[in-house]
Design an enzyme around this catalytic site. Structure first.
Site, PDB file in Angstrom:
ATOM      1  N   GLU A 180     -12.072  -4.802  -5.058  1.00  0.00           N
ATOM      2  CA  GLU A 180     -12.496  -3.405  -4.910  1.00  0.00           C
ATOM      3  C   GLU A 180     -11.720  -2.477  -5.851  1.00  0.00           C
ATOM      4  O   GLU A 180     -12.212  -1.412  -6.232  1.00  0.00           O
ATOM      5  CB  GLU A 180     -12.306  -2.945  -3.454  1.00  0.00           C
ATOM      6  N   GLY A 189       0.183   5.432  -4.443  1.00  0.00           N
ATOM      7  CA  GLY A 189      -0.377   6.721  -4.849  1.00  0.00           C
ATOM      8  C   GLY A 189       0.228   7.867  -4.053  1.00  0.00           C
ATOM      9  O   GLY A 189       0.636   8.888  -4.619  1.00  0.00           O
ATOM     10  N   HIS A 243       2.955   3.050  -8.870  1.00  0.00           N
ATOM     11  CA  HIS A 243       2.814   1.613  -9.169  1.00  0.00           C
ATOM     12  C   HIS A 243       4.065   1.111  -9.906  1.00  0.00           C
ATOM     13  O   HIS A 243       4.560   0.023  -9.627  1.00  0.00           O
ATOM     14  CB  HIS A 243       1.571   1.354 -10.030  1.00  0.00           C
ATOM     15  N   ARG A 302      -0.489   8.658  -9.995  1.00  0.00           N
ATOM     16  CA  ARG A 302      -0.477   7.448  -9.174  1.00  0.00           C
ATOM     17  C   ARG A 302       0.281   6.296  -9.861  1.00  0.00           C
ATOM     18  O   ARG A 302       0.971   5.510  -9.215  1.00  0.00           O
ATOM     19  CB  ARG A 302      -1.912   6.999  -8.901  1.00  0.00           C
ATOM     20  N   LEU A 314      10.893 -20.746  -3.811  1.00  0.00           N
ATOM     21  CA  LEU A 314       9.775 -19.904  -3.364  1.00  0.00           C
ATOM     22  C   LEU A 314       8.578 -20.007  -4.309  1.00  0.00           C
ATOM     23  O   LEU A 314       8.756 -20.025  -5.538  1.00  0.00           O
ATOM     24  CB  LEU A 314      10.259 -18.443  -3.332  1.00  0.00           C
ATOM     25  N   ASP A 374       0.841  -1.203   0.000  1.00  0.00           N
ATOM     26  CA  ASP A 374       0.000   0.000   0.000  1.00  0.00           C
ATOM     27  C   ASP A 374       0.877   1.254   0.000  1.00  0.00           C
ATOM     28  O   ASP A 374       1.995   1.241   0.518  1.00  0.00           O
ATOM     29  CB  ASP A 374      -0.899  -0.038   1.247  1.00  0.00           C
TER      30      ASP A 374
END
Ligand code: FPP
Length: 247
Positions: free
Chosen positions: A68, A24, A38, A34, A132, A21
């Protein structure tokens, strides 16, 4: 001494989940769009995947796109999808060299077809690797996953495959997208937000939560090692007393 050197090697979490998170806000610091955040977030992904592999983590689950997130401006959604395809194209060779496998959880069918194709291409290429497992949560939300699991269990009860009397925690596990994976021992969220935001709600019943103010594009493997160091010095009681756990 670095955090990596301080880690207790026989106490490395098998599964770490991360809510990435703050992209932005990171971009806004530089007066940028934004998407700029990313793009830089991909460098953090690279560093963290590398770090997790170096210390023998078995599963790393990254919340890359939530159900969302479809509600974001269409330009941002498209930019995220392009970035994903680009990152997979650029990184698959390196993931191969590092013996990393890839898996996706979420409503994959809702992703644009070219994204699904790129994901399948990479997953197939990496499928025999044994290090992994990088798990990308895409078009994922926990309530979606749990709803789908309940729907399937109900259907299997109706058709006689499952006896309702036999529904238990293990059976529910087997209907989740994460079937076969250990539950995460550690969940990290960046950017100072202290929420779990519809991520792995069933699987994190006993997970240690770690919140850091660092924004995702600033997060690097050394920050991952710091989070693991913190985790290793917590007492996990699973509902028991401190004495029971120590003895
Ligand atoms: C949250 O920051 C981040 C996302 C919704 C997307 C994360 C995606 C990437 C890091 C790039 C692609 C991923 C992979 C696996 C290659 P935010 O936009 O919510 O930031 P804010 O809270 O500051 O607005």
């Amino acid at each position: 001494m670095s955090f990596k050197e301080k880690l207790i090697l026989d106490k490395i979490p098998r599964h770490i989940a991360i809510i990435m998170d703050g992209n932005g806000r990171w971009a806004a610091q530089f007066g940028n769009e934004r998407t700029f955040g990313h793009e830089h977030g991909v460098e953090s992904v690279r560093s963290v995947v590398e770090g997790a592999g170096e210390i023998g983590v078995k599963y790393l689950t990254l919340y890359a796109f939530s159900t969302e997130n479809w509600g974001r401006p269409v330009e941002e959604v498209n930019a995220l999808m392009s970035l994903l395809v680009q990152a997979i194209s650029n990184e698959t060779d390196e993931l191969m060299k590092s013996n990393v496998r890839m898996q996706v959880i979420g409503d994959v069918k809702s992703l644009p077809e070219h994204v699904q194709e790129k994901l399948n291409w990479s997953i197939n290429k990496l499928q025999n690797n044994t290090g992994l497992t990088l798990v990308l949560a895409l078009s994922y939300s926990s309530k979606w996953e749990i709803t789908e699991a309940i729907r399937q269990i109900a259907a299997d009860c109706k058709s006689g495959i499952v006896d309702p009397a036999n529904i238990n925690s293990e059976l529910i596990d087997s209907y989740m997208n994460t079937s076969g994976m250990p539950d995460p021992e550690l969940l990290i969220r960046t950017s100072g937000e202290c929420r779990v935001s519809n991520f792995l709600l069933w699987q994190i019943a006993y997970t240690e939560l770690y919140f850091t103010p660092k924004l995702w594009p600033d997060f690097r493997k050394e920050d991952l090692f710091e989070a693991i160091f913190d985790y290793q010095h917590r007492e996990r009681r699973f509902g028991k007393t401190s004495q029971q756990v120590v003895s």
